[in-house]
Write an enzyme that holds these catalytic residues in place. Sequence first.
Site, mmCIF file in Angstrom:
data_model
loop_
_atom_site.group_PDB
_atom_site.id
_atom_site.type_symbol
_atom_site.label_atom_id
_atom_site.label_comp_id
_atom_site.label_asym_id
_atom_site.label_seq_id
_atom_site.Cartn_x
_atom_site.Cartn_y
_atom_site.Cartn_z
ATOM 1 N N LYS A 107 0.684 -1.189 0.176
ATOM 2 C CA LYS A 107 0.019 -0.105 0.028
ATOM 3 C C LYS A 107 0.963 1.092 0.099
ATOM 4 C CE LYS A 107 -3.854 -2.514 1.937
ATOM 5 N NZ LYS A 107 -3.206 -3.823 2.143
HETATM 6 P P1 OMP Z 1 -7.606 -12.125 5.477
HETATM 7 O O1 OMP Z 1 -8.793 -11.276 6.018
HETATM 8 O O2 OMP Z 1 -6.903 -12.931 6.642
HETATM 9 O O3 OMP Z 1 -8.081 -13.170 4.309
HETATM 10 O O4 OMP Z 1 -6.616 -11.299 4.845
HETATM 11 C C1 OMP Z 1 -6.815 -10.040 4.103
HETATM 12 C C2 OMP Z 1 -5.763 -9.459 3.564
HETATM 13 O O5 OMP Z 1 -6.070 -8.615 2.546
HETATM 14 C C3 OMP Z 1 -4.749 -8.791 4.468
HETATM 15 O O6 OMP Z 1 -3.374 -8.853 4.012
HETATM 16 C C4 OMP Z 1 -5.254 -7.388 4.258
HETATM 17 O O7 OMP Z 1 -4.091 -6.337 4.680
HETATM 18 C C5 OMP Z 1 -5.424 -7.207 2.754
HETATM 19 N N1 OMP Z 1 -6.593 -6.437 2.588
HETATM 20 C C6 OMP Z 1 -7.808 -6.373 3.151
HETATM 21 O O8 OMP Z 1 -8.089 -7.200 4.099
HETATM 22 N N2 OMP Z 1 -8.752 -5.375 2.882
HETATM 23 C C7 OMP Z 1 -8.500 -4.532 1.977
HETATM 24 O O9 OMP Z 1 -9.514 -3.756 1.591
HETATM 25 C C8 OMP Z 1 -7.631 -4.380 1.256
HETATM 26 C C9 OMP Z 1 -6.528 -5.206 1.453
HETATM 27 C C10 OMP Z 1 -5.392 -5.351 0.359
HETATM 28 O O10 OMP Z 1 -4.991 -4.556 -0.018
HETATM 29 O O11 OMP Z 1 -5.083 -6.514 0.063
#
Ligand code: OMP
Length: 287
Positions: A107
């Site tokens: 990011k």
């Molecule tokens: P889980 O919730 O464990 O599946 O992880 C989600 C992953 O996506 C993490 O690495 C977050 O940082 C990322 N993420 C989000 O959860 N929400 C967003 O809106 C954006 C991201 C991202 O940019 O990957």
Amino acid sequence: MTRKELIEQIREKQSFLCVGLDTDLDKMPKGLKEIVKKEYEEEEMTFGMLFEFSTRIIDATAPYCVAYKPNLAFYEAYGIEGMAAFEGIIEYLQENYPKHLIIADAKRGDIGNTSKMYAKTFFEQYNVDALTVAPYMGEDSVTPFLGYDGKWVVLLALTSNKGSHDFQLMKDENGERLFEKVLKKSQEWGNDENMMYVVGATQGQMFEDIRKLAPNHFLLVPGVGAQGGSLEEVCKYGMIKDCGLLVNSSRGIIYASNEKDFDEVAGQKAQELQQQMAKILADAGIC
Ligand code: OMP
């Protein structure tokens, strides 16, 4: 990786799954430490744990996914050893699974000359395929990432978290929301061959609004699994004729088991998602 190559991979694997590598040392499975202790010196334990956990997860899940998304926070948090592990994992993927898209989730986005250095870091030093970028500093903060052939900017549009309501859904006097401005304006900088958008799986029917403004772009969709987003809903409102989706799951896959069989169970979880995706792709006539 080009858009065409990515779509070929999706068709071949019958999957649009991205496995998120959010590797937290407090969540390591039982028994891994003992295995790592045998192979690494005491001062290399942090590197060893991060590297061994991640590469075992990668080996178990690779047949079922088309992308990996290592999240930089989970490597930077462990200092130099963490970053060495990040670099090691990227090299491991490039050597062993060259057809998988690698998205560095960092990011980034800063004034132009700083973004240029971030672009150099990720697209030259680490040579990953894609990088998550925040749009809020505007054009000169994003365009330095767009000058690389075959590389992708994954721009935050409508995120999965509760805080997405604080700014991204704010309306101007004409009723236009901030995420809509991001989608419109950013298409002056990049296109559907070098830019994707992040849209949270928790946003449900909002995918319809996203698709009005970005009908062709790939969307990176985190938030299924641990955050409760629905794969069916994402596909119903967000899928396009050549799929146009990469759905990420991190914790729901990599921490599915805390036991010695953690990699095997992660593979099973990835396969379950892949099978659901194969059905959705078949129903949509994509493969
Ligand atoms: P889980 O919730 O464990 O599946 O992880 C989600 C992953 O996506 C993490 O690495 C977050 O940082 C990322 N993420 C989000 O959860 N929400 C967003 O809106 C954006 C991201 C991202 O940019 O990957």
